[in-house]
Design an enzyme around this catalytic site. Sequence first.
Site, PDB file in Angstrom:
ATOM      1  N   GLU A 124      -9.393   1.253  -6.935  1.00 37.45           N
ATOM      2  CA  GLU A 124     -10.417   1.538  -5.940  1.00 37.45           C
ATOM      3  C   GLU A 124     -10.226   2.937  -5.362  1.00 37.45           C
ATOM      4  OE1 GLU A 124     -10.938  -1.550  -3.110  1.00 37.45           O
ATOM      5  OE2 GLU A 124     -11.201  -3.082  -4.655  1.00 37.45           O
ATOM      6  N   LYS A 180      -3.910   1.139   8.526  1.00 36.75           N
ATOM      7  CA  LYS A 180      -4.019   0.093   7.512  1.00 36.75           C
ATOM      8  C   LYS A 180      -2.712  -0.666   7.396  1.00 36.75           C
ATOM      9  CE  LYS A 180      -7.428   2.248   4.421  1.00 36.75           C
ATOM     10  NZ  LYS A 180      -7.660   2.675   3.011  1.00 36.75           N
ATOM     11  N   HIS A 192     -15.590  -4.339   6.623  1.00 37.00           N
ATOM     12  CA  HIS A 192     -14.757  -3.787   5.539  1.00 37.00           C
ATOM     13  C   HIS A 192     -14.721  -4.710   4.320  1.00 37.00           C
ATOM     14  CE1 HIS A 192     -13.405  -0.659   8.255  1.00 37.00           C
ATOM     15  NE2 HIS A 192     -13.000  -1.568   9.107  1.00 37.00           N
ATOM     16  N   LYS A 232       0.822  -1.211   0.000  1.00 35.45           N
ATOM     17  CA  LYS A 232       0.000   0.000   0.000  1.00 35.45           C
ATOM     18  C   LYS A 232       0.855   1.260   0.000  1.00 35.45           C
ATOM     19  CE  LYS A 232      -4.506  -1.335   1.871  1.00 35.45           C
ATOM     20  NZ  LYS A 232      -4.454  -2.750   1.583  1.00 35.45           N
ATOM     21  N   ARG A 282      -6.034  -8.028 -10.438  1.00 29.67           N
ATOM     22  CA  ARG A 282      -6.701  -9.282 -10.785  1.00 29.67           C
ATOM     23  C   ARG A 282      -8.143  -8.980 -11.172  1.00 29.67           C
ATOM     24  NH1 ARG A 282      -9.936  -9.518  -6.400  1.00 29.67           N
ATOM     25  NH2 ARG A 282      -9.099  -8.863  -4.385  1.00 29.67           N
ATOM     26  N   HIS A 317     -17.386   3.856  -1.547  1.00 25.80           N
ATOM     27  CA  HIS A 317     -16.329   3.020  -2.118  1.00 25.80           C
ATOM     28  C   HIS A 317     -16.698   2.803  -3.595  1.00 25.80           C
ATOM     29  CE1 HIS A 317     -13.586  -0.731  -1.572  1.00 25.80           C
ATOM     30  NE2 HIS A 317     -13.621  -0.368  -2.833  1.00 25.80           N
TER      31      HIS A 317
END
Length: 463
Positions: A275, A158, A235, A116, A292, A208
């Site tokens: 995203e 995160k 989540h 990330k 993916r 989202h």
Amino acid sequence: MFNKILVANRGEIACRVIRTVRRLGIGTVAVYSDADRSALHVSMADEAVHIGPAPATDSYLRVDRILEACARTRAEAIHPGYGFLSERAGFAEACAQAGIVFIGPGADAIRSMGSKSEAKSIMEAAGVPLVPGYHGDDASPERLARAAGEIGYPVLLKAVAGGGGKGMRRVEDATAFEAALESARREAAAAFGDDRMLVERCLDRARHVEIQVFCDGHGSAVHLFERDCSIQRRHQKIIEEAPAPGMTTELRAEMGAAAVRAALAIDYLGAGTVEFLLDRDGAFYFMEMNTRLQVEHPVTEMITGQDLVEWQIRVAAGEPLPLSQEELQIEGHAIEARLYAEDPANGFLPASGVLNWLEPPEEGAHVRVDTGVAQGDEVSVFYDPMIAKLIVHDESRERALARLARALRDYRISGPRTNRAFLYSVVTSAPYGEGQVDTRFVDDHHDVLFHDTEEDRLRDLPL
């Protein structure tokens, strides 16, 4: 084109890929564990190879056994589906070394988006907007706590190597930071073998929204519009739709262009999903890129009329993208509901057991069921407890919602407890019908979505 493709996965995604591969006239190879000897994907394939015991670590995650199965059956390519090995850079490299085509992006792209912090650095350089936060190399508790104070609470912790909500914690104030960080690190270490964390601003009432992108080996890249995946528990997504409610033409173009920039920044190949968090003021921010096919890809297929698995195979075979950006159009509205063996009233605790009665609604032009199980099969404790994905499509969101509610009522299941009644409560609720969706939807509308007793659930939604 290939003569034979091995599907390195199980369940509904394996069945989904096998259907497309066979339609293209290509031979199919399934792999299976002890628990999946009689699984639907095994019976659908032309050939099947046993790869080990039930635990995924001893079967579906064994790169050596997957490659041995390829060599034994002379498969030329591997489709990884999603989950398991699909986002393992080492697996993509191993395929290349063995002379087998990996139907997905290159190892470098997978590796760069798997972290990330690295992903955010790349996106920042590419001009893709980021959520305000800290994703630097110094991930010490002191540095992260200082960053949280600078960003302003509430914040999200995160896992750098995370996904699926694991290693993620919302922190309301500085007094709760240390305990939340320790808890998130323990979970991240157990799930990913990596306890490094980043911190970013928590955007309340954000949505989202993700963009499906596709790139070929000839320099072309397109986006296939957006999906709203705001309805989540723990989540994790449970209902997705396309197009996103309230999306404007201008915002769609802006988000699509940002997603394509993100893909081109890492020399991407094949299907990927970028995203974003979409704030109430219309600002959007990069969260992550999944390298993916996504679980929710059917809603994109329904509104575009395209088979994304076929696109993956053609691009992996060296062909150009089937359509240009200008040729892609949105037709109608599609919604997907994920049907799980789980107990919504008990914190969505996963369930297992034999599916004594399993009768899906009738499929047709407006209703699609993607599943990897049949009546009499067992939902195993070893794998994800998804029973099926129920997808509907119609000319408007209102009509699609009515179809989904009817299809959920028509779905007959007995055996393990499922989330079917909960899904029905969501899609028939007034807030969801009005498009009032964000990532806190389930928490904010708890009293509307959850019934007090089992008797209430059974009365409202017949078995």
